[in-house]
Design an enzyme around this catalytic site. Structure first.
Site, short mmCIF file in Angstrom:
data_model
loop_
_atom_site.label_atom_id
_atom_site.label_comp_id
_atom_site.label_asym_id
_atom_site.label_seq_id
_atom_site.Cartn_x
_atom_site.Cartn_y
_atom_site.Cartn_z
N HIS A 35 22.15 52.75 91.28
CA HIS A 35 23.57 52.87 90.91
C HIS A 35 24.48 52.68 92.12
O HIS A 35 25.62 52.25 91.98
CB HIS A 35 23.83 54.22 90.24
CG HIS A 35 23.00 54.40 89.01
ND1 HIS A 35 23.15 53.61 87.90
CD2 HIS A 35 21.98 55.25 88.74
CE1 HIS A 35 22.27 53.97 86.98
NE2 HIS A 35 21.54 54.96 87.47
N THR A 47 47.23 59.70 76.21
CA THR A 47 45.96 59.09 75.78
C THR A 47 44.87 59.12 76.84
O THR A 47 43.70 58.95 76.52
CB THR A 47 46.20 57.61 75.43
OG1 THR A 47 46.73 56.97 76.62
CG2 THR A 47 47.17 57.45 74.28
N GLY A 48 45.27 59.22 78.09
CA GLY A 48 44.33 59.07 79.21
C GLY A 48 44.26 57.63 79.70
O GLY A 48 43.75 57.36 80.78
N ASP A 96 51.55 63.11 83.21
CA ASP A 96 52.93 62.80 82.85
C ASP A 96 53.39 63.83 81.82
O ASP A 96 52.65 64.78 81.51
CB ASP A 96 53.07 61.34 82.37
CG ASP A 96 52.50 61.12 80.96
OD1 ASP A 96 51.80 62.02 80.44
OD2 ASP A 96 52.74 60.05 80.40
N CYS A 141 47.40 61.95 80.60
CA CYS A 141 48.61 61.51 79.91
C CYS A 141 48.37 61.70 78.42
O CYS A 141 47.41 62.38 78.05
CB CYS A 141 48.99 60.08 80.29
SG CYS A 141 47.80 58.80 79.84
N ARG A 156 25.41 49.07 92.46
CA ARG A 156 26.42 48.67 91.47
C ARG A 156 27.81 49.19 91.84
O ARG A 156 28.82 48.50 91.64
CB ARG A 156 25.99 49.16 90.08
CG ARG A 156 24.72 48.44 89.62
CD ARG A 156 23.94 49.16 88.58
NE ARG A 156 22.67 48.48 88.31
CZ ARG A 156 21.70 48.99 87.58
NH1 ARG A 156 21.82 50.19 87.06
NH2 ARG A 156 20.58 48.31 87.39
N HIS A 185 26.24 57.82 87.12
CA HIS A 185 26.00 56.38 87.29
C HIS A 185 27.12 55.64 88.02
O HIS A 185 26.85 54.68 88.74
CB HIS A 185 25.77 55.72 85.93
CG HIS A 185 24.42 56.04 85.34
ND1 HIS A 185 23.92 55.40 84.24
CD2 HIS A 185 23.49 56.96 85.71
CE1 HIS A 185 22.71 55.89 83.96
NE2 HIS A 185 22.44 56.85 84.83
#
Ligand code: RB5
Length: 151
Positions: free
Chosen positions: A133, A67-68, A8, A65, A136, A98
């Site tokens: 992994h 902040t992410g 953004d 962005c 999961r 992972h």
């Protein structure tokens, strides 16, 4: 390897700098915007890049962005996307190893251009470990399918 790139207005400059880095590394990418510092709504751009990854038009995504955080929330709403906010090298490596993350999210006010390039390099070059992994990661997909996976 093709990267879906988006940001953004809050990370327009970071996106442009990552773009230059990808060009220098000879890594192919598609730029899903935004294309200036004019204020935009981050979910639209995060969605566009995440959808390109989910649809397998791109292999991995790099979405930024201020902040992410906002872009990671938006990207993670797209089925098949595992987006991770990364702020250091260990997170970029571990979320590939992972979580088989397919989108890295970063904040322009959190990481500088040099660190962002480093995290991108780690993210694109680190393989998923599979094994336990995989089970999961499959459970993450089950949540998307509405399955009750509570223990
Ligand atoms: C835009 O002002 C800002 O909210 C956005 O870049 C992002 O950080 C949201 O999470």
């Amino acid at each position: 390897m093709k990267i879906a790139l988006a940001a953004d207005h809050g990370a327009y400059e970071l996106k442009e700098s990552i773009k230059k880095h990808l060009e220098q590394q000879g890594i192919d990418f598609e730029d899903f915007g935004c294309m200036s510092k004019e204020s935009v709504d981050y979910p639209r751009f995060a969605y566009a890049a995440a959808k390109a990854v989910a649809d397998k038009f791109c292999d991995l995504g790099v979405i930024c962005c201020t902040t992410g955080l906002g872009v990671s929330m938006a990207a993670n709403k797209v089925k098949g996307i595992r987006a991770a906010v990364c702020t250091n090298e260990m997170l970029a490596e571990m979320t590939r190893r992972h979580n088989d993350a397919n989108v890295i999210c970063m904040g322009q006010n959190v990481v500088n251009a040099e660190l962002a390039n480093k995290l991108v390099d780690i993210f694109v070059s680190t393989p998923f470990e599979g094994g336990r992994h995989q089970r999961r990661v499959d459970l993450l997909s089950d949540i998307e399918e509405g399955k009750n996976i509570a223990p």
